[in-house]
Design a protein around this motif. Structure first.
Motif, short mmCIF file in Angstrom:
data_model
loop_
_atom_site.label_atom_id
_atom_site.label_comp_id
_atom_site.label_asym_id
_atom_site.label_seq_id
_atom_site.Cartn_x
_atom_site.Cartn_y
_atom_site.Cartn_z
N SER A 194 58.48 54.07 71.08
CA SER A 194 57.28 53.45 71.38
C SER A 194 56.18 55.48 71.18
O SER A 194 55.55 55.41 70.61
N TRP A 203 52.03 53.21 65.09
CA TRP A 203 50.46 53.09 67.08
C TRP A 203 49.98 52.34 65.97
O TRP A 203 49.53 50.98 66.51
N MET A 218 52.64 59.22 77.72
CA MET A 218 53.71 58.94 77.75
C MET A 218 54.51 59.95 77.59
O MET A 218 55.72 59.25 78.03
N ALA A 224 47.72 54.49 77.68
CA ALA A 224 47.87 53.44 76.55
C ALA A 224 46.37 52.99 77.03
O ALA A 224 46.30 53.01 75.74
N TYR A 263 44.27 55.56 74.21
CA TYR A 263 44.51 55.24 72.76
C TYR A 263 43.68 54.27 72.69
O TYR A 263 43.47 53.88 72.07
N THR A 264 43.94 52.94 73.66
CA THR A 264 42.58 51.94 73.09
C THR A 264 41.67 52.10 73.00
O THR A 264 40.53 51.95 72.03
N PHE A 286 52.52 50.63 70.05
CA PHE A 286 50.91 49.89 70.53
C PHE A 286 51.68 49.16 71.59
O PHE A 286 51.70 48.90 72.90
N ALA A 330 54.79 50.61 73.61
CA ALA A 330 54.22 51.18 75.21
C ALA A 330 53.10 49.87 76.27
O ALA A 330 53.19 49.93 77.63
N TRP A 331 52.28 48.47 75.79
CA TRP A 331 51.97 47.85 76.82
C TRP A 331 53.22 46.86 77.47
O TRP A 331 53.22 46.54 78.96
#
Length: 160
Positions: free
Chosen positions: A22, A28, A70, A115, A118-119, A137, A140-141
């Motif tokens: 990721s 992403w 990250m 994350a 980024y969100t 993405f 990552a979650w």
């Protein structure tokens, strides 16, 4: 107990691998950039060829923070894996894996911060149309969930 330890170890290794993927891969966000299908990651913008990710100066610090968190999550996850292996052979019977669980919670926190930034900041990329989140993405979650579950299991688990 041995099966539980092996299961946690396998999920931990899978989490480390997914964190690597990721962070490194550039998917992403996926959409159309200048009428061509393209994907952007934490590092590059790729359509037919990859180039440096164009970021507004107001979002540059946010992108650097996501990249840093990250990378930190990968580092802490590897440290937790090594700590688990060391504690597995040095810990007395009946003791808990507190250090491993604490390091994994720090990894979980780094994934959460990276994350989330980024969100919040990159939900819509400039120049992109028909945008949706890519598999990196989502990975990552998923790693966020796995690292939390693993850290709680490490904190609760006793060596027998």
């Amino acid at each position: 107990m041995l099966v539980l330890l092996a299961g946690i170890f396998v999920v931990h290794i899978a989490t480390v691998i997914m964190l690597f993927v990721s962070t490194i891969a550039n998917v992403w966000m996926v959409g159309y950039y200048n009428t061509e299908k393209a994907s952007s990651g934490l590092w590059l913008l790729c359509n037919r060829s990859c180039k440096q990710l164009p970021v507004a100066t107001s979002d540059e610090a946010s992108l650097k923070a996501v990249q840093a968190f990250m990378i930190l999550s990968i580092i802490f996850s590897i440290i937790a894996l090594v700590t688990f292996i060391v504690q597995l052979f040095t810990l007395e019977k009946g003791k808990r894996f507190y250090i491993t669980g604490a390091v994994m919670l720090v990894c979980w926190l780094c994934i959460l911060i990276g994350a989330s930034i980024y969100t919040a900041r990159f939900a819509e990329m400039s120049g992109f149309t028909t945008v949706h989140h890519g598999y990196c993405f989502i990975l990552a979650w998923i790693c966020f969930c796995f690292s939390f579950i693993i850290s709680i299991l490490y904190l609760v688990l006793r060596k027998k």
